[in-house]
Design a protein around this motif. Structure first.
Motif, PDB file in Angstrom:
ATOM      1  N   GLU A  48       0.835  -1.198   0.000  1.00  0.00           N
ATOM      2  CA  GLU A  48       0.000   0.000   0.000  1.00  0.00           C
ATOM      3  C   GLU A  48       0.871   1.251   0.000  1.00  0.00           C
ATOM      4  O   GLU A  48       0.581   2.234  -0.679  1.00  0.00           O
ATOM      5  CB  GLU A  48      -0.922   0.002   1.228  1.00  0.00           C
ATOM      6  CG  GLU A  48      -1.777   1.254   1.331  1.00  0.00           C
ATOM      7  CD  GLU A  48      -2.684   1.257   2.546  1.00  0.00           C
ATOM      8  OE1 GLU A  48      -3.553   2.144   2.616  1.00  0.00           O
ATOM      9  OE2 GLU A  48      -2.527   0.385   3.426  1.00  0.00           O
ATOM     10  N   TYR A  49       1.901   1.242   0.827  1.00  0.00           N
ATOM     11  CA  TYR A  49       2.868   2.328   0.839  1.00  0.00           C
ATOM     12  C   TYR A  49       4.138   1.825   0.161  1.00  0.00           C
ATOM     13  O   TYR A  49       4.631   0.745   0.481  1.00  0.00           O
ATOM     14  CB  TYR A  49       3.165   2.777   2.271  1.00  0.00           C
ATOM     15  CG  TYR A  49       1.951   3.339   2.969  1.00  0.00           C
ATOM     16  CD1 TYR A  49       1.364   4.524   2.537  1.00  0.00           C
ATOM     17  CD2 TYR A  49       1.357   2.676   4.043  1.00  0.00           C
ATOM     18  CE1 TYR A  49       0.233   5.035   3.159  1.00  0.00           C
ATOM     19  CE2 TYR A  49       0.234   3.180   4.672  1.00  0.00           C
ATOM     20  CZ  TYR A  49      -0.322   4.368   4.227  1.00  0.00           C
ATOM     21  OH  TYR A  49      -1.439   4.864   4.841  1.00  0.00           O
ATOM     22  N   GLU A  55       7.502   4.921  -6.972  1.00  0.00           N
ATOM     23  CA  GLU A  55       6.311   5.725  -7.268  1.00  0.00           C
ATOM     24  C   GLU A  55       6.233   6.009  -8.775  1.00  0.00           C
ATOM     25  O   GLU A  55       6.184   7.160  -9.216  1.00  0.00           O
ATOM     26  CB  GLU A  55       6.357   7.031  -6.479  1.00  0.00           C
ATOM     27  CG  GLU A  55       6.138   6.864  -4.983  1.00  0.00           C
ATOM     28  CD  GLU A  55       4.670   6.760  -4.626  1.00  0.00           C
ATOM     29  OE1 GLU A  55       3.831   6.594  -5.549  1.00  0.00           O
ATOM     30  OE2 GLU A  55       4.357   6.850  -3.432  1.00  0.00           O
ATOM     31  N   SER A  66      -3.084   5.982  -3.408  1.00  0.00           N
ATOM     32  CA  SER A  66      -2.451   4.736  -2.984  1.00  0.00           C
ATOM     33  C   SER A  66      -2.841   3.536  -3.827  1.00  0.00           C
ATOM     34  O   SER A  66      -2.370   2.423  -3.581  1.00  0.00           O
ATOM     35  CB  SER A  66      -2.793   4.444  -1.516  1.00  0.00           C
ATOM     36  OG  SER A  66      -4.188   4.220  -1.371  1.00  0.00           O
ATOM     37  N   VAL A 221       9.619   2.595   4.025  1.00  0.00           N
ATOM     38  CA  VAL A 221       8.462   3.288   3.461  1.00  0.00           C
ATOM     39  C   VAL A 221       7.854   4.175   4.539  1.00  0.00           C
ATOM     40  O   VAL A 221       8.096   3.978   5.740  1.00  0.00           O
ATOM     41  CB  VAL A 221       7.394   2.307   2.926  1.00  0.00           C
ATOM     42  CG1 VAL A 221       7.960   1.418   1.835  1.00  0.00           C
ATOM     43  CG2 VAL A 221       6.807   1.456   4.042  1.00  0.00           C
ATOM     44  N   HIS A 223       5.320   5.624   7.166  1.00  0.00           N
ATOM     45  CA  HIS A 223       4.215   5.271   8.062  1.00  0.00           C
ATOM     46  C   HIS A 223       4.108   3.804   8.469  1.00  0.00           C
ATOM     47  O   HIS A 223       3.371   3.489   9.394  1.00  0.00           O
ATOM     48  CB  HIS A 223       2.876   5.724   7.472  1.00  0.00           C
ATOM     49  CG  HIS A 223       2.881   7.146   7.014  1.00  0.00           C
ATOM     50  ND1 HIS A 223       3.248   8.188   7.842  1.00  0.00           N
ATOM     51  CD2 HIS A 223       2.614   7.710   5.809  1.00  0.00           C
ATOM     52  CE1 HIS A 223       3.183   9.327   7.181  1.00  0.00           C
ATOM     53  NE2 HIS A 223       2.807   9.067   5.938  1.00  0.00           N
ATOM     54  N   THR A 224       4.791   2.913   7.802  1.00  0.00           N
ATOM     55  CA  THR A 224       4.778   1.503   8.181  1.00  0.00           C
ATOM     56  C   THR A 224       6.222   1.067   8.369  1.00  0.00           C
ATOM     57  O   THR A 224       7.020   1.197   7.442  1.00  0.00           O
ATOM     58  CB  THR A 224       4.099   0.632   7.113  1.00  0.00           C
ATOM     59  OG1 THR A 224       2.789   1.155   6.850  1.00  0.00           O
ATOM     60  CG2 THR A 224       3.965  -0.796   7.593  1.00  0.00           C
ATOM     61  N   PHE A 377      -0.565   6.616   9.172  1.00  0.00           N
ATOM     62  CA  PHE A 377      -0.969   6.968   7.817  1.00  0.00           C
ATOM     63  C   PHE A 377      -1.120   8.491   7.793  1.00  0.00           C
ATOM     64  O   PHE A 377      -1.222   9.120   8.853  1.00  0.00           O
ATOM     65  CB  PHE A 377      -2.284   6.285   7.409  1.00  0.00           C
ATOM     66  CG  PHE A 377      -3.456   6.614   8.303  1.00  0.00           C
ATOM     67  CD1 PHE A 377      -4.356   7.606   7.960  1.00  0.00           C
ATOM     68  CD2 PHE A 377      -3.647   5.934   9.489  1.00  0.00           C
ATOM     69  CE1 PHE A 377      -5.425   7.923   8.785  1.00  0.00           C
ATOM     70  CE2 PHE A 377      -4.714   6.227  10.330  1.00  0.00           C
ATOM     71  CZ  PHE A 377      -5.608   7.229   9.976  1.00  0.00           C
ATOM     72  N   SER A 491       1.463  -2.533   9.739  1.00  0.00           N
ATOM     73  CA  SER A 491       0.571  -1.760   8.894  1.00  0.00           C
ATOM     74  C   SER A 491      -0.759  -1.473   9.583  1.00  0.00           C
ATOM     75  O   SER A 491      -1.344  -2.344  10.236  1.00  0.00           O
ATOM     76  CB  SER A 491       0.297  -2.512   7.590  1.00  0.00           C
ATOM     77  OG  SER A 491      -0.611  -1.783   6.786  1.00  0.00           O
TER      78      SER A 491
END
Length: 608
Positions: A48-49, A55, A66, A221, A223-224, A377, A491
């Protein structure tokens, strides 16, 4: 006003760059004799991330959501997105170069079937598509009379001249005090699952599963806390971790020496080929393994077994230590939320606050816990019509002033002992009777999930309707699932468990999920109430079956200014009063006097 350390408010979109980059890609495709190319949002792990160097969709099109897929042909190109992003995509891409397509109406495969010229060659990067995804592409291309081919090197990467380097954040141990189970024990369980499935080895392609299995965390990555890489776990013998050597220090190597060896990512292919030459049956995760892995195994004479990674379900069922960690993280997070909500109640009526002000103040409240490691997130901070976008991302350009009506904030934090996710919908000044009606229906659905009791073996799909009934009774609904799984310092969106029409995995004691029904009136306002819940056994006298229910672990007031008690049953009012009493008793000793005064009023008991 404090500044965010973890969230960017730059939308990253520059539609003007799209046509030139599209021309570069088409030039590279022509040089290779290709008529088209598929550009998914996914990286090699289907995450997801994704890291900045993966990207690709954002670089090509400007779209930063996302999830999404671009299909580039010689004379046309499309960007297919789901309902979360139908508005965002039009703002971020040049619609003269790319056609935005709604996934609900046309899938990428359907668009290909309808637009690929007969005899044309469509290419794809086999590392960025699962085996099932490739089968869907094959079917669509065949229906169009074209030819689908894999590429050895991604043509987009060849023209992305300023592509960022691969992330090299250090890999760090996740201590047993937080993990609750040693890697040795986890590996034993995995090998038992492999034996049951009659597989000789497992390729761990999901970095979340790698992190859980070997009790590691990283920062590759946003946020996770993931270390990006692969692992190969044979049914017999030592496991191998394929991680960039620059990311792995002596401490990690020493800790895992009894159970695993380390190798560079480039050695994954040769290791798989060597294993496949013995005729081994290799389990590849259907959800995250790139089709390139299947090609490697099959080309070397091995047998590919595409199916679920057994780690995914193991990880979803939290052990006692992880559950206690989650509760501790939520108590800590609740103190930060209470401080933020008290501040918001005092400041919002002035009309001076913006969506970004709210994000920054809540992040600052969490930093004051001295335990915040990251957001889980990017916070969703929506005023007025922006609240009607379930996955709205505030940017400097979209930032709205918070005016009378409804404000929604959906946010979460990463602490070493747990991951949080909470949404609160707040009244600012006077609200309409319609808003109170809709909010109360959402609240009733939330309570229906929180109080649900169900037999072991029940799936999320079977209880999803509990949250919708009060809305259905008024001819209303919401389009997202009612709840997703949540990891343990991993996550914030974790499978396979979820409360959704598509949630087929049986819920098990120890799983953590969200409970977040909502309602969205496009162009006007949005409502969502989200707590996290833990599946737990329910002891019912004389029960004939093993029963389960939920423990709510999020602790924050639900805005009473939006509640219409006349729409609620006595049992629902009792639940709300009991919940607020627990919030007050837990938080009052931990907050300052001003916050405590606000908390007492915000959690007062209400009557019918």
């Amino acid at each position: 006003m404090p500044q965010s350390q973890f969230q960017s408010f730059d939308d990253g979109a520059d539609p003007s760059l799209g046509p030139a980059r599209l021309a570069l890609l088409r030039g590279e495709l022509a040089r290779r004799g290709l008529d088209g190319f598929v550009v998914p949002r996914a990286d090699e792990h289907q995450g997801e991330y994704v890291p900045k160097n993966a990207e690709r969709l954002a670089w090509l099109t400007g779209f930063t959501g996302s999830a999404g897929t671009a299909v580039v042909l010689r004379d046309r190109a499309a960007v297919v997105v789901d309902g979360r992003y139908t508005l965002q995509v039009r703002e971020q891409i040049d619609t003269r170069a790319f056609t935005p397509v709604d996934l609900a109406e046309t899938t990428p495969e359907a668009w290909i079937e309808g637009n690929l010229p007969e005899g044309a060659t469509l290419a794809y990067d086999p590392w960025l598509h699962t085996a099932d995804g490739v089968k869907r592409l094959e079917k669509a291309v065949a229906a169009a009379g074209g030819r689908l081919v894999p590429v050895d090197g991604n043509p987009l990467d060849a023209v992305w001249n300023d592509r960022p380097p691969a992330p090299q954040a250090p890999v760090r141990p996740h201590p047993l005090a937080f993990a609750g189970e040693a890697s040795e024990a986890k590996l034993t369980r995995v090998r038992e699952a492999l034996a049951k499935a009659r597989c000789d080895a497992l390729v761990v392609s999901d970095p979340h599963n790698l992190a859980w299995l070997f009790n590691l965390r990283g920062s590759d990555v946003a946020h996770t806390p993931l270390p990006l890489g692969y692992a190969l776990v044979p049914r017999d013998g030592q496991a191998t971790l394929f991680l960039d050597p620059a990311k792995v220090g002596d401490e990690v190597r020493s800790l895992l020496a009894p159970v695993a060896r380390f190798a560079a990512p480039a050695e994954l292919g040769p290791a798989l080929q060597a294993l496949a030459k013995t005729g081994a049956r290799v389990r590849l995760d259907a959800a995250t393994a790139g089709y390139a892995l299947s090609r490697l195994v099959e080309a070397a004479g091995g047998k590919v077994d595409v199916g679920p990674d057994p780690i995914t379900l193991m990880k979803a069922v939290k052990n006692r230590t992880e559950r206690e960690g989650a509760r501790a993280a939520h108590r800590r997070d609740a103190v930060a939320m209470a401080r933020f909500l008290a501040w918001f109640a005092a400041e919002a009526p002035s009309g001076r606050l913006t969506e970004i002000d709210a994000v920054e103040m809540l992040e600052d409240a969490r930093r004051q816990t001295n335990a915040l490691l990251d957001l889980s997130f990017p916070s969703i901070s929506g005023a007025g019509p922006n609240a009607a976008l379930p996955h709205y991302h505030v940017t400097r350009r979209s930032n709205r002033r918070i005016e009378p009506g409804i404000f929604l904030i959906d946010s979460g934090a990463q602490y070493q002992d747990g991951t949080t996710d909470i949404t609160r919908t707040l009244a600012v000044g006077a609200v309409s009777a319609e808003m109170r009606d809709r909010f109360t229906r959402v609240l009733r659905g939330h309570i229906a999930i929180a109080t649900a009791v169900f037999p072991k073996g029940t799936s999320g799909a079977q209880i999803d309707a509990f949250a919708r009934r009060p809305l259905w009774e008024a001819g209303l609904d919401f389009d997202h699932g009612t709840g997703h799984g949540v990891g343990s310092f991993l996550s914030v969106h974790e499978g396979p468990q979820r409360i959704s029409k598509l949630g087929t995995t049986p819920l098990e004691a120890g799983m953590i999920l969200s409970n977040e029904p909502g309602y969205y009136k496009q162009g006007a306002y949005g409502i969502r109430i989200e707590n996290l819940i833990v599946v737990e056994p329910r002891d019912i006298p004389q029960a004939e079956r093993q029963m389960l229910g939920f423990e709510t672990i999020t602790l924050a007031p639900i805005d009473l200014a939006l509640v219409e008690p006349r729409l609620m049953t006595a049992e629902e009012i009792a639940w709300l009063n009991d919940y607020h009493a627990r919030v007050r008793e837990t938080l009052a000793p931990q907050v300052d006097e001003a916050t405590r005064d606000w908390l007492v009023e915000a959690t007062r008991a209400i009557g019918a």
